[in-house]
Design a protein around this motif. Structure first.
Motif, PDB file in Angstrom:
ATOM      1  N   UNK A 281       9.628  20.450  36.030  1.00  0.00           N
ATOM      2  CA  UNK A 281       8.174  20.557  36.087  1.00  0.00           C
ATOM      3  C   UNK A 281       7.564  19.312  36.711  1.00  0.00           C
ATOM      4  N   UNK A 282       8.099  18.142  36.358  1.00  0.00           N
ATOM      5  CA  UNK A 282       7.591  16.906  36.950  1.00  0.00           C
ATOM      6  C   UNK A 282       7.867  16.888  38.455  1.00  0.00           C
ATOM      7  N   UNK A 283       9.060  17.361  38.861  1.00  0.00           N
ATOM      8  CA  UNK A 283       9.384  17.420  40.286  1.00  0.00           C
ATOM      9  C   UNK A 283       8.400  18.306  41.041  1.00  0.00           C
ATOM     10  N   UNK A 284       7.950  19.374  40.397  1.00  0.00           N
ATOM     11  CA  UNK A 284       7.057  20.323  41.063  1.00  0.00           C
ATOM     12  C   UNK A 284       5.643  19.791  41.210  1.00  0.00           C
ATOM     13  N   UNK A 285       5.312  18.710  40.500  1.00  0.00           N
ATOM     14  CA  UNK A 285       3.936  18.224  40.450  1.00  0.00           C
ATOM     15  C   UNK A 285       3.730  16.989  41.328  1.00  0.00           C
TER      16      UNK A 285
ATOM     17  N   UNK B 200       6.597  10.149  39.517  1.00  0.00           N
ATOM     18  CA  UNK B 200       5.390  10.974  39.596  1.00  0.00           C
ATOM     19  C   UNK B 200       4.174  10.123  39.227  1.00  0.00           C
ATOM     20  N   UNK B 201       3.139  10.083  40.055  1.00  0.00           N
ATOM     21  CA  UNK B 201       1.931   9.309  39.733  1.00  0.00           C
ATOM     22  C   UNK B 201       1.309   9.783  38.425  1.00  0.00           C
ATOM     23  N   UNK B 202       0.604   8.859  37.745  1.00  0.00           N
ATOM     24  CA  UNK B 202       0.133   9.132  36.386  1.00  0.00           C
ATOM     25  C   UNK B 202      -1.335   8.757  36.220  1.00  0.00           C
TER      26      UNK B 202
END
Length: 627
Positions: A266-270, A290-292
């Motif tokens: 899910x993180x990869x997809x975002x 992943x940016x936060x």
């Protein structure tokens, strides 16, 4: 090598950290014996429920109380020492027995209260083997750090500055943000997007509130989804109520999920992660590149994490929730956002792992002598020895006495809290002490009738109900938030044709710990709106969310309105089939029901009442009885 890891099921982060450390240790020592224990459960089921349920209530119902508790610990050394001492009194003996039984070579704690117990045992010389503390928050508070332990693992160099200025000097090691090794593999972005059905060129934001799904996730999700072209992935965790509410009325271009076990994909997809506490999911996003964004931060540690992560440049903290769409749009339009996040992840990967540091501690590289700390001195005199027998006996007797007193006080406080803050206390008092509330109707004045109260907040739901009531020749009392009635005046005539409109207050929840004065404002606002729309003051009050708890009851009394407790509450099809008796007051709660489902549920209830020979009327027709 035998390792004992103490954790607690307060959220998902502490348990996940324990699993991650276990993976790291096994990579270095495949034959290591690792025992992960729920430290709070070992202390006792009562104390585990006290901590876990109390924390849930604070986050969901009374965030101000958690904020007060957190900042009192941060700002007062006396408060910190009190809570550390309380942990010592309550749990040390049980943890000492556990360590003695398992005979580990090294102990690690991933939860601050079990760390407090472990530190007390080390300080008093009860435990002499190497012990460490893993801080799972990016910004630790004083209850996280313990100079009596051999090491404290933190996740950023800036934390050492915090420890030096606001906490007792403690041995500290900076380690890589702790995540499962599943988050350290190569990206599977293309496959992850295909699995979700997301366009390859779309900008996807993930909104998440941890394993429990706490905080104002719905507001954040709808705010993110308001940005043009943004796809929104909402992970509700174990919050089934939130998941159902969002699935019934989803934001545009959104995917709604519950608790998941494929978070790396899910993180990869975002392209962006939006979080509210800076907890485990934030660390997973950082390690995955992943940016936060942190927004609507949970009071206390959520705010502290957000401020520190923003200050050191690992995340952006959006302090004003109204600015979230603008912040998301800026991220969408920044081509260098993802590359910077990936470089940050590479930097974290150069730090030592907590598991490796624990192995070094076991091997003696981080002994107390090596870092210049003295061995613990016991109250009886001598380093590592015991005092006179008489002194030891007196000390144990004193400890037992204080333990019994504190346990009794804590049990009394918990019982009082449960009684005073729950809706059950009002129902009990209505039935046994004669509180003037609407619990049942008098059979003498309203033969073969039941009173129906309908609570709803969605205008589309309300619009579908009058026709169903009219077709069954029934009436009802409607409880709506004042702003719904004000914004949709076209519903007024239809509702008045099949009943009356009573006071639902505002759309804000009445917290278990709300003050009567605060709730009184909501009651007064609702009364004024209803009087302006209908020409009469309402006689009954039912909060638009939650039961009639003591705060809501007192607020209703001050407005000269009678609170509604109800004999039966109906929220599902199964509840609509409950056996009814003359004089029952039924609350049909449609606050989380879709416009398509609401009339079906109402019709099923009305058919059941008709089959029992009962007429369904509103509260005025049924008349209220006192007691």
């Amino acid at each position: 090598m035998k390792v004992l890891i103490l954790t607690a099921s307060v959220g998902e982060g502490h348990n996940a950290a324990a699993r991650a450390v276990s993976e790291e240790i096994r990579q270095l020592h495949p034959d290591a014996e690792i025992q992960v224990e729920n430290g709070l459960a070992r202390v006792g089921a009562f104390w585990e429920r006290f901590v876990v349920d109390g924390y849930k209530i604070q986050l969901n119902k009374a965030q101000w109380s958690y904020s007060w508790l957190y900042w009192s610990i941060v700002k007062s050394k006396r408060v910190t020492h009190f809570y550390k001492g309380l942990c010592s009194v309550i749990g040390c003996r049980k943890i000492d027995r556990l360590i003695d039984y398992l005979s580990p070579d090294v102990v690690l704690s991933t939860y601050p209260l079990t760390s407090a117990m472990l530190a007390s045992l080390k300080r008093r010389g009860k435990v002499k083997l190497p012990c460490a503390n893993l801080v799972t928050d990016f910004a630790p508070h004083p209850m996280w750090m313990y100079p009596d332990l051999d090491d404290n693992y933190v996740m950023h160099i800036s934390t050492i500055e915090m420890v030096a200025t606001m906490m007792e000097p403690s041995p500290t090691t900076v380690v890589a943000p702790l995540v499962s090794k599943r988050f350290l593999g190569p990206s599977r972005r293309v496959e992850a997007r295909e699995a979700l059905g997301v366009p390859e060129d779309a900008f996807v934001s993930m909104v998440i509130g941890g394993g429990w799904g706490v905080g104002n996730i719905e507001r954040s999700a709808r705010s993110v989804a308001s940005v043009d072209g943004i796809w929104t992935l909402v992970v509700c965790g174990r919050n089934a109520e939130l998941q159902k509410k969002l699935m019934d009325n989803p934001p545009p271009r959104s995917i709604i999920l519950g608790f998941v076990d494929n978070m790396p994909d899910l993180i990869d997809a975002c392209d962006l992660a939006v979080q509210n506490a800076g907890g485990l999911t934030s660390l997973e996003a950082l390690r995955r590149g992943c940016p936060l964004l942190i927004t609507d931060a949970i009071p206390g540690h959520g705010v502290a994490n957000g401020e520190l992560m923003d200050r050191v440049g690992v995340a952006r903290y959006v302090r004003n929730a109204a600015e979230l769409p603008e912040a998301v749009a800026a991220c969408r339009d920044d081509p260098g956002l993802r590359p910077r996040a990936e470089r940050l992840a590479e930097g974290f990967a150069t730090l030592p792992s907590a598991g490796a540091c624990l192995v070094e501690l076991y091997e003696g590289a981080r002994s107390r002598a090596a870092i210049g700390l003295p061995e613990p001195v016991l109250a009886g005199g001598g380093i590592g020895g015991s005092g006179a027998q008489r002194q030891a006996v007196a000390a144990r007797a004193k400890t037992r006495s204080w333990r019994l007193r504190l346990s009794g006080v804590a049990a009394a406080v918990l019982a009082a809290f449960a009684l005073v803050t729950s809706g059950t206390s009002v129902s009990f008092a209505a039935g046994h002490l004669g509180l003037p509330v609407m619990q049942g109707a008098s059979a003498r004045t309203s033969p073969q009738t039941v009173a129906l109260c309908i609570r709803a907040s969605d205008p589309a739901v309300v619009a579908a109900l009058p026709a169903v009531l009219a077709s069954h020749n029934a009436t009802a009392s409607f409880f709506l938030p004042a702003d719904v009635l004000e914004a949709h005046k076209e519903l007024l005539t239809a509702m008045q044709s099949v009943g009356d409109i009573q006071n639902g207050g505002t759309a804000q929840a009445v917290s278990r710990l709300s003050t009567p004065s605060g709730v009184r404002r909501a009651v007064t606002e609702g009364s004024e709106e209803i009087q302006g729309a209908t020409g009469h003051l309402p006689a009954y009050y039912l909060p638009s969310r939650g039961p009639l708890n003591p705060a809501a009851y007192l607020a209703a009394r001050s407005a000269h309105e009678r609170g509604v407790v109800g004999t039966h509450w109906i929220r599902t099809d199964k509840g609509a089939l409950k056996h009814l008796a003359t004089g029952d007051v039924v609350v049909l709660d449609l606050s989380h029901t879709s416009p398509d489902r609401a009339p079906v549920l109402l019709s099923k209830f009305l058919d059941g009442a008709a089959a029992g020979g009962l007429k369904v009327v509103n509260l005025h027709a049924a008349r209220a009885r006192t007691g």
